[in-house]
Design a protein around this motif. Structure first.
Motif, PDB file in Angstrom:
ATOM      1  N   THR A 138     -30.136  13.467 -13.266  1.00  0.00           N
ATOM      2  CA  THR A 138     -30.005  12.298 -14.113  1.00  0.00           C
ATOM      3  C   THR A 138     -29.624  11.053 -13.313  1.00  0.00           C
ATOM      4  OG1 THR A 138     -28.947  11.449 -16.128  1.00  0.00           O
ATOM      5  CG2 THR A 138     -27.571  12.717 -14.613  1.00  0.00           C
ATOM      6  N   PRO A 139     -30.091   9.873 -13.738  1.00  0.00           N
ATOM      7  CA  PRO A 139     -29.675   8.633 -13.084  1.00  0.00           C
ATOM      8  C   PRO A 139     -28.325   8.131 -13.599  1.00  0.00           C
ATOM      9  CG  PRO A 139     -31.244   8.141 -14.814  1.00  0.00           C
ATOM     10  CD  PRO A 139     -31.148   9.653 -14.743  1.00  0.00           C
ATOM     11  N   PHE A 140     -27.758   8.805 -14.606  1.00  0.00           N
ATOM     12  CA  PHE A 140     -26.494   8.353 -15.194  1.00  0.00           C
ATOM     13  C   PHE A 140     -25.305   8.753 -14.331  1.00  0.00           C
ATOM     14  CE2 PHE A 140     -29.140   8.431 -19.033  1.00  0.00           C
ATOM     15  CZ  PHE A 140     -28.755   7.242 -19.649  1.00  0.00           C
ATOM     16  N   GLY A 141     -24.252   7.944 -14.393  1.00  0.00           N
ATOM     17  CA  GLY A 141     -22.954   8.319 -13.858  1.00  0.00           C
ATOM     18  C   GLY A 141     -22.726   7.975 -12.409  1.00  0.00           C
ATOM     19  N   SER A 142     -21.443   7.961 -12.063  1.00  0.00           N
ATOM     20  CA  SER A 142     -21.026   7.664 -10.693  1.00  0.00           C
ATOM     21  C   SER A 142     -21.017   8.912  -9.822  1.00  0.00           C
ATOM     22  CB  SER A 142     -19.627   7.039 -10.710  1.00  0.00           C
ATOM     23  OG  SER A 142     -19.154   6.787  -9.413  1.00  0.00           O
ATOM     24  N   GLU A 143     -20.808  10.091 -10.437  1.00  0.00           N
ATOM     25  CA  GLU A 143     -20.683  11.333  -9.676  1.00  0.00           C
ATOM     26  C   GLU A 143     -21.999  12.104  -9.668  1.00  0.00           C
ATOM     27  OE1 GLU A 143     -17.221  13.523 -10.887  1.00  0.00           O
ATOM     28  OE2 GLU A 143     -16.046  11.698 -11.162  1.00  0.00           O
ATOM     29  N   VAL A 144     -22.134  12.983  -8.688  1.00  0.00           N
ATOM     30  CA  VAL A 144     -23.373  13.727  -8.484  1.00  0.00           C
ATOM     31  C   VAL A 144     -23.075  15.219  -8.369  1.00  0.00           C
ATOM     32  CG1 VAL A 144     -24.501  11.803  -7.327  1.00  0.00           C
ATOM     33  CG2 VAL A 144     -23.246  13.486  -5.958  1.00  0.00           C
ATOM     34  N   ILE A 145     -24.125  16.024  -8.497  1.00  0.00           N
ATOM     35  CA  ILE A 145     -24.045  17.431  -8.130  1.00  0.00           C
ATOM     36  C   ILE A 145     -24.061  17.492  -6.606  1.00  0.00           C
ATOM     37  CG2 ILE A 145     -25.158  19.692  -8.294  1.00  0.00           C
ATOM     38  CD1 ILE A 145     -26.515  18.667 -10.854  1.00  0.00           C
ATOM     39  N   ASP A 146     -23.058  18.124  -6.008  1.00  0.00           N
ATOM     40  CA  ASP A 146     -22.964  18.130  -4.549  1.00  0.00           C
ATOM     41  C   ASP A 146     -24.220  18.681  -3.898  1.00  0.00           C
ATOM     42  OD1 ASP A 146     -20.486  17.077  -4.707  1.00  0.00           O
ATOM     43  OD2 ASP A 146     -19.397  18.890  -4.168  1.00  0.00           O
ATOM     44  N   GLY A 147     -24.554  18.134  -2.731  1.00  0.00           N
ATOM     45  CA  GLY A 147     -25.694  18.608  -1.970  1.00  0.00           C
ATOM     46  C   GLY A 147     -25.618  18.118  -0.543  1.00  0.00           C
ATOM     47  N   TYR A 148     -26.614  18.464   0.266  1.00  0.00           N
ATOM     48  CA  TYR A 148     -26.582  18.106   1.678  1.00  0.00           C
ATOM     49  C   TYR A 148     -26.612  16.591   1.877  1.00  0.00           C
ATOM     50  CZ  TYR A 148     -31.288  16.302   2.299  1.00  0.00           C
ATOM     51  OH  TYR A 148     -32.400  15.509   2.244  1.00  0.00           O
ATOM     52  N   ASP A 149     -27.241  15.857   0.940  1.00  0.00           N
ATOM     53  CA  ASP A 149     -27.410  14.419   1.108  1.00  0.00           C
ATOM     54  C   ASP A 149     -26.422  13.606   0.291  1.00  0.00           C
ATOM     55  OD1 ASP A 149     -28.516  15.261  -1.241  1.00  0.00           O
ATOM     56  OD2 ASP A 149     -30.374  14.117  -1.054  1.00  0.00           O
ATOM     57  N   GLY A 150     -25.340  14.227  -0.157  1.00  0.00           N
ATOM     58  CA  GLY A 150     -24.313  13.477  -0.849  1.00  0.00           C
ATOM     59  C   GLY A 150     -23.393  14.355  -1.670  1.00  0.00           C
TER      60      GLY A 150
END
Length: 335
Positions: A138-150
């Protein structure tokens, strides 16, 4: 559980590896994360209330192992793709979309998921129209699902991440730069976390990414459409504003505001709404050691998102240490 507070301590480790042959435009990356959580409130349930990925108490868990295969696009006429495959004890169970590793009838999930699976193309004319088709986060929100690129500055996720916005979408996304400081995007998708549509309607979204200066970035995102099973009359709308600022070489800060509404989410013929705000700050002592903080308030006025009409508050402190190029150790202290 209303009004109850928790003091939680989380230790997490993350490993990221990247392998890419220079003569081959296809890249392969890997990421792994493990954590242990202790709940000082010691609730009777083995699960922590109103938590997202860190929902099991007093347990060492392999949250996720992720593999990413992709061919990035960079110029006019480029075709590319990206596949994010994940397995683990925590993350895949929450992020799985209905119709893809989440049973549409029972809601049962598995210990693996495909976070993203999409094709990309940049039009050979104009200023860089990009089309993505498939499943994407999703493009929503400040937080992300963790991954190698962030990954996030805080190990645990906010209430806003877990209860106010979706995890992923399946459909089409078109983005176009309107100038050096503004990029616009349009989304036509199956809805919230649906790989297979649960009704005959579609959800539509818009996003504007504004970069007033090299230190500021603002994301304005909105989406609306029917999200209830076999119902196209009751619409869900969500509006989100995210700001990120690089104050200095050591300091960074951010803010996340969200408002959502949905008719018939709790009671037929009646609307329900939710809202929240989160603030972020991070100080880097050097290139290896940092301390991040987050404070937030989430109001679920009608219980449409959490099941209970309530207001949730939390504050989290996260020290982080980089132990080498590809290894990060984080500790979360959450009230």
């Amino acid at each position: 559980m209303k009004g109850r507070s928790y003091l939680l301590l989380i230790a997490a480790m993350a490993l990221s590896l990247s392998i890419a042959a220079q003569e081959n435009p296809v890249t392969f990356n890997a990421f792994a994360e493990a954590s242990y959580l202790y709940n000082f409130s010691n609730p009777d349930s083995p699960d922590n209330a109103f938590r997202v990925f860190d929902y099991r108490k007093n347990e060492l868990r392999l949250d996720m192992v992720e593999f990413v295969l992709q061919k990035p696009v960079s110029g006019p006429g480029d075709f590319g793709f990206r596949v994010d495959a994940a397995a683990g004890q925590s993350v895949p169970h929450l992020t799985a979309s209905y119709g893809l590793f989440r049973n549409t009838e029972t809601g049962k999930t598995r210990s693996y998921d495909v976070h993203q699976l999409f094709l990309s193309w940049i039009a050979p004319v104009g200023k860089g129209l990009r089309i993505d088709a498939g499943k994407f986060v999703t493009p929503f929100g400040s937080e992300v699902i963790d991954g190698y690129d962030g990954y996030n500055d805080n190990q645990s996720r906010s209430f806003l991440f877990g209860y106010s916005i979706p995890y992923a979408h399946t459909g089409l996304k078109a983005s176009y730069p309107l100038g050096e400081k503004v990029t616009a995007a349009l989304f036509v998708v199956q809805g919230w976390d649906n790989f297979r549509d649960n009704n005959n309607g579609k959800s539509f979204g818009l996003q504007a990414i504004v970069t007033p200066s090299a230190k500021w970035t603002i994301y304005l995102t909105a989406m609306g459409g029917p999200e209830q099973n076999d119902n196209t009359h009751n619409k869900r709308y969500v509006y989100n504003a995210v700001a990120a600022c690089k104050i200095s070489d050591n300091w960074s800060a951010g803010a996340d505001l969200v408002f959502g509404t949905e008719k018939g989410a709790v009671e037929a013929g009646r609307g329900a709404d939710w809202s929240g705000v989160a603030g972020y700050a991070k100080y880097a002592f050097n290139d290896k050691v940092s301390l991040a903080a987050r404070a937030e308030l989430f109001t679920d006025s009608d219980g449409a998102r959490t099941g209970t009409a309530q207001t949730l508050r939390e504050i989290t402190f996260t020290p982080s240490v980089k132990l080498g190029k590809n290894f990060v150790l984080r500790g979360d202290l959450r009230f």
